[in-house]
Write a protein that holds these residues in place. Structure first.
Motif, PDB file in Angstrom:
ATOM      1  N   LEU A  69       0.910  -1.175  -0.037  1.00 25.45           N
ATOM      2  CA  LEU A  69      -0.030   0.049  -0.093  1.00 25.45           C
ATOM      3  C   LEU A  69       0.932   1.348  -0.093  1.00 25.45           C
ATOM      4  CD1 LEU A  69      -2.958  -1.186   2.263  1.00 25.45           C
ATOM      5  CD2 LEU A  69      -2.712  -0.878   0.006  1.00 25.45           C
ATOM      6  N   ILE A  70       1.863   1.049   0.521  1.00 22.74           N
ATOM      7  CA  ILE A  70       2.823   2.366   0.645  1.00 22.74           C
ATOM      8  C   ILE A  70       3.497   2.512  -0.690  1.00 22.74           C
ATOM      9  CG2 ILE A  70       4.983   3.310   1.352  1.00 22.74           C
ATOM     10  CD1 ILE A  70       4.265   2.524   4.390  1.00 22.74           C
ATOM     11  N   GLN A  71       3.823   1.437  -1.430  1.00 16.72           N
ATOM     12  CA  GLN A  71       4.105   1.580  -3.045  1.00 16.72           C
ATOM     13  C   GLN A  71       3.225   2.188  -3.749  1.00 16.72           C
ATOM     14  OE1 GLN A  71       5.414  -2.354  -4.070  1.00 16.72           O
ATOM     15  NE2 GLN A  71       7.438  -1.715  -4.495  1.00 16.72           N
ATOM     16  N   GLU A  72       1.849   1.846  -3.451  1.00 17.81           N
ATOM     17  CA  GLU A  72       0.804   2.565  -4.366  1.00 17.81           C
ATOM     18  C   GLU A  72       0.418   3.843  -3.883  1.00 17.81           C
ATOM     19  OE1 GLU A  72      -2.757   0.048  -3.885  1.00 17.81           O
ATOM     20  OE2 GLU A  72      -1.533  -1.887  -4.507  1.00 17.81           O
ATOM     21  N   ASP A  73       0.591   4.133  -2.687  1.00 20.94           N
ATOM     22  CA  ASP A  73       0.401   5.563  -2.183  1.00 20.94           C
ATOM     23  C   ASP A  73       1.004   5.985  -0.904  1.00 20.94           C
ATOM     24  OD1 ASP A  73      -0.536   8.084  -1.706  1.00 20.94           O
ATOM     25  OD2 ASP A  73      -2.622   7.669  -1.559  1.00 20.94           O
ATOM     26  N   PRO A  74       2.301   6.524  -1.045  1.00 23.96           N
ATOM     27  CA  PRO A  74       3.283   6.802   0.145  1.00 23.96           C
ATOM     28  C   PRO A  74       2.474   7.724   1.010  1.00 23.96           C
ATOM     29  CG  PRO A  74       4.412   7.002  -1.848  1.00 23.96           C
ATOM     30  CD  PRO A  74       2.910   6.927  -2.442  1.00 23.96           C
ATOM     31  N   SER A  75       1.310   8.378   0.717  1.00 29.99           N
ATOM     32  CA  SER A  75       0.689   9.272   1.627  1.00 29.99           C
ATOM     33  C   SER A  75      -0.095   8.514   2.508  1.00 29.99           C
ATOM     34  CB  SER A  75       0.070  10.463   1.057  1.00 29.99           C
ATOM     35  OG  SER A  75      -1.309   9.826   0.338  1.00 29.99           O
ATOM     36  N   LEU A  76      -0.422   7.289   2.457  1.00 35.18           N
ATOM     37  CA  LEU A  76      -0.995   6.448   3.306  1.00 35.18           C
ATOM     38  C   LEU A  76      -0.270   6.015   4.612  1.00 35.18           C
ATOM     39  CD1 LEU A  76      -2.981   4.502   0.895  1.00 35.18           C
ATOM     40  CD2 LEU A  76      -3.993   6.097   2.114  1.00 35.18           C
ATOM     41  N   ARG A  77       0.864   6.229   4.860  1.00 35.04           N
ATOM     42  CA  ARG A  77       1.651   5.697   5.712  1.00 35.04           C
ATOM     43  C   ARG A  77       1.311   5.849   7.308  1.00 35.04           C
ATOM     44  NH1 ARG A  77       6.712   3.846   6.721  1.00 35.04           N
ATOM     45  NH2 ARG A  77       7.820   4.430   8.647  1.00 35.04           N
ATOM     46  N   GLU A  78       0.803   6.879   7.624  1.00 36.15           N
ATOM     47  CA  GLU A  78       0.221   7.363   8.968  1.00 36.15           C
ATOM     48  C   GLU A  78      -1.132   6.599   9.073  1.00 36.15           C
ATOM     49  OE1 GLU A  78       1.519   8.272  12.031  1.00 36.15           O
ATOM     50  OE2 GLU A  78       3.512   8.397  10.784  1.00 36.15           O
ATOM     51  N   PRO A  79      -2.172   6.953   8.316  1.00 36.85           N
ATOM     52  CA  PRO A  79      -3.372   6.027   8.485  1.00 36.85           C
ATOM     53  C   PRO A  79      -3.300   4.598   8.376  1.00 36.85           C
ATOM     54  CG  PRO A  79      -3.354   7.666   6.499  1.00 36.85           C
ATOM     55  CD  PRO A  79      -2.116   7.691   7.188  1.00 36.85           C
ATOM     56  N   LEU A  80      -2.267   4.236   7.495  1.00 33.17           N
ATOM     57  CA  LEU A  80      -2.143   2.769   7.263  1.00 33.17           C
ATOM     58  C   LEU A  80      -1.611   2.255   8.520  1.00 33.17           C
ATOM     59  CD1 LEU A  80      -2.024   0.403   5.371  1.00 33.17           C
ATOM     60  CD2 LEU A  80       0.476   1.264   4.922  1.00 33.17           C
ATOM     61  N   ILE A  81      -0.785   2.719   9.279  1.00 28.54           N
ATOM     62  CA  ILE A  81      -0.215   2.116  10.675  1.00 28.54           C
ATOM     63  C   ILE A  81      -1.603   1.984  11.644  1.00 28.54           C
ATOM     64  CG2 ILE A  81       1.248   2.635  12.623  1.00 28.54           C
ATOM     65  CD1 ILE A  81       3.137   3.688  10.740  1.00 28.54           C
ATOM     66  N   ASN A  82      -2.448   2.880  11.721  1.00 29.44           N
ATOM     67  CA  ASN A  82      -3.451   3.021  12.456  1.00 29.44           C
ATOM     68  C   ASN A  82      -4.387   1.700  12.020  1.00 29.44           C
ATOM     69  OD1 ASN A  82      -2.639   4.810  14.145  1.00 29.44           O
ATOM     70  ND2 ASN A  82      -3.688   6.522  12.884  1.00 29.44           N
ATOM     71  N   ALA A  83      -4.605   1.492  10.628  1.00 28.35           N
ATOM     72  CA  ALA A  83      -5.433   0.830  10.141  1.00 28.35           C
ATOM     73  C   ALA A  83      -5.073  -0.855  10.441  1.00 28.35           C
ATOM     74  CB  ALA A  83      -5.877   0.701   8.767  1.00 28.35           C
ATOM     75  N   LEU A  84      -3.654  -0.776  10.072  1.00 27.14           N
ATOM     76  CA  LEU A  84      -2.982  -2.061  10.412  1.00 27.14           C
ATOM     77  C   LEU A  84      -3.191  -2.553  11.713  1.00 27.14           C
ATOM     78  CD1 LEU A  84       0.228  -1.857   8.369  1.00 27.14           C
ATOM     79  CD2 LEU A  84      -1.645  -3.501   7.999  1.00 27.14           C
ATOM     80  N   GLN A  85      -2.908  -1.730  13.016  1.00 32.58           N
ATOM     81  CA  GLN A  85      -3.266  -1.992  14.213  1.00 32.58           C
ATOM     82  C   GLN A  85      -4.509  -2.371  14.518  1.00 32.58           C
ATOM     83  OE1 GLN A  85      -0.373  -1.966  16.775  1.00 32.58           O
ATOM     84  NE2 GLN A  85      -1.981  -3.225  17.481  1.00 32.58           N
ATOM     85  N   THR A  86      -5.572  -1.910  14.029  1.00 28.54           N
ATOM     86  CA  THR A  86      -7.030  -2.299  14.236  1.00 28.54           C
ATOM     87  C   THR A  86      -7.374  -3.501  13.717  1.00 28.54           C
ATOM     88  OG1 THR A  86      -7.597   0.359  14.053  1.00 28.54           O
ATOM     89  CG2 THR A  86      -9.387  -1.220  13.731  1.00 28.54           C
ATOM     90  N   VAL A  87      -7.052  -3.689  12.309  1.00 27.85           N
ATOM     91  CA  VAL A  87      -7.130  -5.087  11.727  1.00 27.85           C
ATOM     92  C   VAL A  87      -6.318  -6.365  12.712  1.00 27.85           C
ATOM     93  CG1 VAL A  87      -6.732  -6.528   9.699  1.00 27.85           C
ATOM     94  CG2 VAL A  87      -7.440  -3.939   9.469  1.00 27.85           C
ATOM     95  N   TYR A  88      -5.026  -5.851  12.970  1.00 26.80           N
ATOM     96  CA  TYR A  88      -4.222  -6.894  13.596  1.00 26.80           C
ATOM     97  C   TYR A  88      -5.172  -7.380  15.000  1.00 26.80           C
ATOM     98  CZ  TYR A  88      -0.373  -8.717  16.590  1.00 26.80           C
ATOM     99  OH  TYR A  88       0.575  -9.629  17.255  1.00 26.80           O
ATOM    100  N   ASP A  89      -5.564  -6.200  15.892  1.00 28.93           N
ATOM    101  CA  ASP A  89      -6.096  -6.338  17.137  1.00 28.93           C
ATOM    102  C   ASP A  89      -7.390  -7.436  16.891  1.00 28.93           C
ATOM    103  OD1 ASP A  89      -4.148  -4.818  18.519  1.00 28.93           O
ATOM    104  OD2 ASP A  89      -5.261  -3.218  18.487  1.00 28.93           O
ATOM    105  N   GLY A  90      -8.224  -6.889  15.600  1.00 28.61           N
ATOM    106  CA  GLY A  90      -9.374  -7.576  15.681  1.00 28.61           C
ATOM    107  C   GLY A  90      -9.154  -9.264  15.330  1.00 28.61           C
ATOM    108  N   TYR A  91      -7.836  -9.551  14.742  1.00 31.89           N
ATOM    109  CA  TYR A  91      -7.715 -10.942  14.577  1.00 31.89           C
ATOM    110  C   TYR A  91      -7.156 -11.677  15.769  1.00 31.89           C
ATOM    111  CZ  TYR A  91      -7.907 -11.178   9.169  1.00 31.89           C
ATOM    112  OH  TYR A  91      -8.381 -11.257   8.054  1.00 31.89           O
ATOM    113  N   LEU A  92      -6.678 -10.777  16.478  1.00 38.42           N
ATOM    114  CA  LEU A  92      -6.201 -11.462  17.769  1.00 38.42           C
ATOM    115  C   LEU A  92      -7.263 -11.627  18.619  1.00 38.42           C
ATOM    116  CD1 LEU A  92      -3.098  -9.193  18.996  1.00 38.42           C
ATOM    117  CD2 LEU A  92      -3.040 -11.594  18.019  1.00 38.42           C
ATOM    118  N   LEU A  93      -8.233 -10.885  18.598  1.00 32.81           N
ATOM    119  CA  LEU A  93      -9.829 -11.219  19.236  1.00 32.81           C
ATOM    120  C   LEU A  93     -10.110 -12.665  18.883  1.00 32.81           C
ATOM    121  CD1 LEU A  93     -10.964  -7.864  19.760  1.00 32.81           C
ATOM    122  CD2 LEU A  93      -9.790  -9.297  21.597  1.00 32.81           C
ATOM    123  N   ASN A  94      -9.756 -13.061  17.448  1.00 34.87           N
ATOM    124  CA  ASN A  94     -10.668 -13.978  16.938  1.00 34.87           C
ATOM    125  C   ASN A  94      -9.639 -15.380  16.702  1.00 34.87           C
ATOM    126  OD1 ASN A  94     -13.172 -12.741  16.582  1.00 34.87           O
ATOM    127  ND2 ASN A  94     -12.398 -11.529  15.043  1.00 34.87           N
TER     128      ASN A  94
END
Length: 189
Positions: A69-94
């Motif tokens: 995703l950073i290769q596709e759009d480098p401006s997504l770096r900050e929101p991407l980190i937050n999105a990855l954490q949210t998705v990761y946490d969701g998988y940990l719960l399941n």
């Protein structure tokens, strides 16, 4: 064990891997396992680094997604980190369904009594020490194996070519291997 039967089994496994993956689940589902047996296996999974496979796999997936995703759009770096954490946490719960599948694998291979003995070992002082050291040991083993593999791969190729020549086949000489390797970095030791 010789290399050739291992190579043949590996080749067959690769060719049949699709069939094996599709057919393995129904075979395992047919075997009856008591709730107590499965609970003992799950206790083992929870106390060992078997369960950590899931978290490491999630992290690796997250890194791959981040690179893409950073290769596709480098401006997504900050929101991407937050999105990855949210998705990761969701998988940990399941994670329970996957951990239960891990437990089922152990329950198929070990009786309830054997699992109880294994758990008792891991609850001992030396067992707890082993559990605490497993992640670091596995990393060290992977590092050593990677270095050994890099250092051995060219030698292995040269030996196979030499053996082919010994058997009367036309194979490039080891000098050709050395010439092909010129300009490559020497492996780290």
């Amino acid at each position: 064990m010789t290399f050739l039967p291992t190579l043949r089994r590996l080749t067959a496994a690769i060719l049949l891997s699709g069939t094996v993956l599709v057919s393995a689940a129904p075979l395992q589902a047919q075997q009856e396992i008591s709730p107590e047996h499965l609970a003992a296996a799950r206790q083992y999974v929870d106390m060992t680094d078997s369960a950590q496979l899931y978290e490491r796999t999630l992290i690796e997936m997250g890194l791959q997604v981040m690179r893409l995703l950073i290769q596709e759009d480098p401006s997504l770096r900050e929101p991407l980190i937050n999105a990855l954490q949210t998705v990761y946490d969701g998988y940990l719960l399941n994670r329970d369904p996957l951990y239960n599948q891990f437990a089922r694998i152990y329950a198929i291979r070990f009786s309830t009594e054997e699992l109880t003995e294994i758990i008792e070992f891991y609850e001992s002082d030396v067992g707890r020490k082993l559990l605490g050291q497993n992640a670091g040991i596995n990393e060290d083993l992977q590092t050593v194996l990677a270095v050994w593999s890099r250092n051995t791969s060219n030698e292995f190729l040269s030996r196979v070519r030499a053996e082919l020549r010994n058997q009367g086949f036309n194979a490039p000489a080891p000098e050709d291997d050395a010439a092909a390797g010129e300009g490559e970095e020497a492996p780290a030791q």
